[in-house]
Design a protein around this motif. Structure first.
Motif, PDB file in Angstrom:
ATOM      1  N   GLU A 151      32.102  53.891  37.336  1.00  0.00           N
ATOM      2  CA  GLU A 151      32.368  53.456  35.964  1.00  0.00           C
ATOM      3  C   GLU A 151      32.531  51.943  35.843  1.00  0.00           C
ATOM      4  O   GLU A 151      32.994  51.446  34.828  1.00  0.00           O
ATOM      5  N   ALA A 152      32.167  51.206  36.888  1.00  0.00           N
ATOM      6  CA  ALA A 152      32.423  49.764  36.932  1.00  0.00           C
ATOM      7  C   ALA A 152      31.814  49.008  35.752  1.00  0.00           C
ATOM      8  O   ALA A 152      32.419  48.093  35.204  1.00  0.00           O
ATOM      9  N   GLU A 153      30.611  49.408  35.338  1.00  0.00           N
ATOM     10  CA  GLU A 153      29.947  48.692  34.255  1.00  0.00           C
ATOM     11  C   GLU A 153      30.443  49.142  32.885  1.00  0.00           C
ATOM     12  O   GLU A 153      30.685  48.319  31.995  1.00  0.00           O
ATOM     13  N   ARG A 154      30.616  50.454  32.708  1.00  0.00           N
ATOM     14  CA  ARG A 154      31.029  50.965  31.389  1.00  0.00           C
ATOM     15  C   ARG A 154      32.518  50.775  31.127  1.00  0.00           C
ATOM     16  O   ARG A 154      32.923  50.446  30.016  1.00  0.00           O
ATOM     17  N   PHE A 155      33.335  50.979  32.168  1.00  0.00           N
ATOM     18  CA  PHE A 155      34.781  50.905  31.989  1.00  0.00           C
ATOM     19  C   PHE A 155      35.418  50.054  33.090  1.00  0.00           C
ATOM     20  O   PHE A 155      36.154  50.573  33.936  1.00  0.00           O
ATOM     21  N   PRO A 156      35.148  48.749  33.096  1.00  0.00           N
ATOM     22  CA  PRO A 156      35.682  47.887  34.165  1.00  0.00           C
ATOM     23  C   PRO A 156      37.200  47.841  34.189  1.00  0.00           C
ATOM     24  O   PRO A 156      37.800  47.536  35.224  1.00  0.00           O
ATOM     25  N   GLU A 157      37.851  48.173  33.060  1.00  0.00           N
ATOM     26  CA  GLU A 157      39.315  48.121  33.031  1.00  0.00           C
ATOM     27  C   GLU A 157      39.937  49.162  33.955  1.00  0.00           C
ATOM     28  O   GLU A 157      41.070  49.004  34.412  1.00  0.00           O
ATOM     29  N   LEU A 158      39.199  50.240  34.252  1.00  0.00           N
ATOM     30  CA  LEU A 158      39.715  51.256  35.167  1.00  0.00           C
ATOM     31  C   LEU A 158      39.968  50.655  36.544  1.00  0.00           C
ATOM     32  O   LEU A 158      41.040  50.824  37.129  1.00  0.00           O
ATOM     33  N   GLY A 159      38.962  49.950  37.049  1.00  0.00           N
ATOM     34  CA  GLY A 159      39.092  49.332  38.357  1.00  0.00           C
ATOM     35  C   GLY A 159      40.154  48.255  38.384  1.00  0.00           C
ATOM     36  O   GLY A 159      40.939  48.165  39.332  1.00  0.00           O
ATOM     37  N   ARG A 160      40.195  47.441  37.340  1.00  0.00           N
ATOM     38  CA  ARG A 160      41.184  46.365  37.299  1.00  0.00           C
ATOM     39  C   ARG A 160      42.603  46.926  37.271  1.00  0.00           C
ATOM     40  O   ARG A 160      43.503  46.424  37.945  1.00  0.00           O
ATOM     41  N   ALA A 161      42.789  47.976  36.475  1.00  0.00           N
ATOM     42  CA  ALA A 161      44.126  48.578  36.362  1.00  0.00           C
ATOM     43  C   ALA A 161      44.554  49.197  37.686  1.00  0.00           C
ATOM     44  O   ALA A 161      45.713  49.066  38.103  1.00  0.00           O
ATOM     45  N   PHE A 162      43.623  49.888  38.360  1.00  0.00           N
ATOM     46  CA  PHE A 162      43.967  50.499  39.635  1.00  0.00           C
ATOM     47  C   PHE A 162      44.251  49.434  40.689  1.00  0.00           C
ATOM     48  O   PHE A 162      45.210  49.560  41.462  1.00  0.00           O
ATOM     49  N   TYR A 163      43.443  48.386  40.710  1.00  0.00           N
ATOM     50  CA  TYR A 163      43.646  47.330  41.709  1.00  0.00           C
ATOM     51  C   TYR A 163      45.023  46.699  41.557  1.00  0.00           C
ATOM     52  O   TYR A 163      45.722  46.440  42.538  1.00  0.00           O
ATOM     53  N   ALA A 164      45.440  46.488  40.312  1.00  0.00           N
ATOM     54  CA  ALA A 164      46.732  45.845  40.062  1.00  0.00           C
ATOM     55  C   ALA A 164      47.896  46.679  40.559  1.00  0.00           C
ATOM     56  O   ALA A 164      48.900  46.143  41.049  1.00  0.00           O
ATOM     57  N   SER A 165      47.789  48.000  40.446  1.00  0.00           N
ATOM     58  CA  SER A 165      48.906  48.871  40.823  1.00  0.00           C
ATOM     59  C   SER A 165      48.719  49.529  42.180  1.00  0.00           C
ATOM     60  O   SER A 165      49.624  50.176  42.686  1.00  0.00           O
ATOM     61  N   GLY A 166      47.529  49.360  42.780  1.00  0.00           N
ATOM     62  CA  GLY A 166      47.249  49.962  44.070  1.00  0.00           C
ATOM     63  C   GLY A 166      47.087  48.913  45.155  1.00  0.00           C
ATOM     64  O   GLY A 166      48.078  48.481  45.760  1.00  0.00           O
ATOM     65  N   PRO A 167      45.864  48.473  45.428  1.00  0.00           N
ATOM     66  CA  PRO A 167      45.636  47.489  46.489  1.00  0.00           C
ATOM     67  C   PRO A 167      46.469  46.220  46.330  1.00  0.00           C
ATOM     68  O   PRO A 167      46.974  45.695  47.325  1.00  0.00           O
ATOM     69  N   ALA A 168      46.632  45.728  45.110  1.00  0.00           N
ATOM     70  CA  ALA A 168      47.405  44.491  44.917  1.00  0.00           C
ATOM     71  C   ALA A 168      48.871  44.695  45.289  1.00  0.00           C
ATOM     72  O   ALA A 168      49.514  43.798  45.844  1.00  0.00           O
ATOM     73  N   LEU A 169      49.403  45.875  44.993  1.00  0.00           N
ATOM     74  CA  LEU A 169      50.793  46.174  45.335  1.00  0.00           C
ATOM     75  C   LEU A 169      50.982  46.222  46.849  1.00  0.00           C
ATOM     76  O   LEU A 169      51.935  45.648  47.387  1.00  0.00           O
ATOM     77  N   VAL A 170      50.064  46.888  47.536  1.00  0.00           N
ATOM     78  CA  VAL A 170      50.110  46.947  49.000  1.00  0.00           C
ATOM     79  C   VAL A 170      49.982  45.543  49.583  1.00  0.00           C
ATOM     80  O   VAL A 170      50.694  45.169  50.529  1.00  0.00           O
ATOM     81  N   HIS A 171      49.097  44.758  49.002  1.00  0.00           N
ATOM     82  CA  HIS A 171      48.876  43.389  49.470  1.00  0.00           C
ATOM     83  C   HIS A 171      50.145  42.550  49.355  1.00  0.00           C
ATOM     84  O   HIS A 171      50.501  41.807  50.279  1.00  0.00           O
ATOM     85  N   GLU A 172      50.825  42.667  48.237  1.00  0.00           N
ATOM     86  CA  GLU A 172      52.057  41.899  48.029  1.00  0.00           C
ATOM     87  C   GLU A 172      53.127  42.285  49.044  1.00  0.00           C
ATOM     88  O   GLU A 172      53.812  41.420  49.602  1.00  0.00           O
ATOM     89  N   LYS A 173      53.287  43.586  49.291  1.00  0.00           N
ATOM     90  CA  LYS A 173      54.288  44.037  50.254  1.00  0.00           C
ATOM     91  C   LYS A 173      53.928  43.588  51.673  1.00  0.00           C
ATOM     92  O   LYS A 173      54.806  43.218  52.459  1.00  0.00           O
ATOM     93  N   LEU A 174      52.636  43.622  51.990  1.00  0.00           N
ATOM     94  CA  LEU A 174      52.207  43.195  53.316  1.00  0.00           C
ATOM     95  C   LEU A 174      52.423  41.701  53.493  1.00  0.00           C
ATOM     96  O   LEU A 174      52.892  41.244  54.545  1.00  0.00           O
ATOM     97  N   MET A 175      52.114  40.927  52.460  1.00  0.00           N
ATOM     98  CA  MET A 175      52.353  39.482  52.528  1.00  0.00           C
ATOM     99  C   MET A 175      53.828  39.173  52.732  1.00  0.00           C
ATOM    100  O   MET A 175      54.186  38.273  53.507  1.00  0.00           O
ATOM    101  N   ALA A 176      54.696  39.899  52.025  1.00  0.00           N
ATOM    102  CA  ALA A 176      56.133  39.667  52.149  1.00  0.00           C
ATOM    103  C   ALA A 176      56.598  39.918  53.584  1.00  0.00           C
ATOM    104  O   ALA A 176      57.396  39.136  54.134  1.00  0.00           O
ATOM    105  N   TYR A 177      56.088  40.995  54.191  1.00  0.00           N
ATOM    106  CA  TYR A 177      56.464  41.273  55.577  1.00  0.00           C
ATOM    107  C   TYR A 177      55.943  40.191  56.519  1.00  0.00           C
ATOM    108  O   TYR A 177      56.679  39.706  57.397  1.00  0.00           O
ATOM    109  N   LEU A 178      54.677  39.819  56.358  1.00  0.00           N
ATOM    110  CA  LEU A 178      54.094  38.817  57.245  1.00  0.00           C
ATOM    111  C   LEU A 178      54.858  37.496  57.149  1.00  0.00           C
ATOM    112  O   LEU A 178      55.089  36.829  58.168  1.00  0.00           O
ATOM    113  N   GLN A 179      55.263  37.116  55.966  1.00  0.00           N
ATOM    114  CA  GLN A 179      56.018  35.882  55.786  1.00  0.00           C
ATOM    115  C   GLN A 179      57.360  35.954  56.515  1.00  0.00           C
ATOM    116  O   GLN A 179      57.786  34.994  57.162  1.00  0.00           O
ATOM    117  N   GLU A 180      58.009  37.116  56.437  1.00  0.00           N
ATOM    118  CA  GLU A 180      59.276  37.307  57.149  1.00  0.00           C
ATOM    119  C   GLU A 180      59.061  37.212  58.659  1.00  0.00           C
ATOM    120  O   GLU A 180      59.877  36.620  59.380  1.00  0.00           O
TER     121      GLU A 180
END
Length: 206
Positions: free
Chosen positions: A114-143
């Motif tokens: 649905e990337a072309e018809r409904f790009p907001e689906l991917g953006r919304a999932f990335y913000a609450s999925g991969p981006a969330l994991v990324h933030e937590k991983l960055m916090a650990y690595l910094q520590e």
């Protein structure tokens, strides 16, 4: 066009979401029917549609909720004071397990389809999925850097690199419908990802 703003919350919203979660986890996106979800949730189809006018939006909301749930569970289960090889191994297992799950595969296929018809689906999932994991991983690595366990100049890039290492061999096989992700295969990738990451960023590297 489907949009997250079309989701309406009400008295039975959580009940509907939990029913949808059970069916999606069991059947995947394509196999889940609205009738089955309504039955599982104990509501009428009219009630279900009053909250989620589109099955894609329902699946996205379930995926976002599940990502947050798993991230919270991982944070509670992992002792971040342990050495990097321990913490990163547990984090890699969490990443791989979600990537290989019916839910993880379903949301990936849906967002690509649905990337072309409904790009907001991917953006919304990335913000609450991969981006969330990324933030937590960055916090650990910094520590870990501050404790002198890792030497990293670009924590943001290092977190991305680790996540990509966890996809080695498995992601492509999943994408093309090949049999994979046995415990032995997962252990192999986890071990390789952690060893390679520490070879680059470990404090004792030569």
């Amino acid at each position: 066009m489907a949009d997250a703003d079309q989701i309406h919350r009400g008295r039975k919203f959580d009940q509907v979401l939990e029913g949808a979660r059970e069916v999606f986890l069991r059947e995947g996106f394509e196999g889940a029917s609205v009738d089955d979800i309504a039955k599982e949730a104990g509501v009428s189809k009219a009630t279900l549609y009053s909250y989620f006018p589109d099955k894609r939006l329902m699946f996205l909301e379930v995926a976002k909720t599940e990502c947050r749930r798993q991230a919270d569970q991982a944070s509670e289960a992992i002792d971040f004071s342990q050495p990097p090889e321990v913490v990163l191994s547990l984090a890699a297992a969490q990443i791989i397990d979600f990537m290989a799950s019916e839910l993880g595969q379903g949301i990936y296929r849906l967002c690509v389809a649905e990337a072309e018809r409904f790009p907001e689906l991917g953006r919304a999932f990335y913000a609450s999925g991969p981006a969330l994991v990324h933030e937590k991983l960055m916090a650990y690595l910094q520590e870990a850097v501050e404790r002198g366990e890792l030497v990293i100049d670009d924590v943001d890039l290092a977190a991305h690199l680790f996540a990509e290492l966890c996809k080695a061999d498995l992601h492509a096989k999943l994408l093309f419908g090949m049999e994979c992700c046995s415990p032995q295969e997962k252990s192999r990738v986890i071990r390789g990802a952690v060893e390679m990451f520490l070879a680059r960023y470990g404090a004792k590297r030569s």
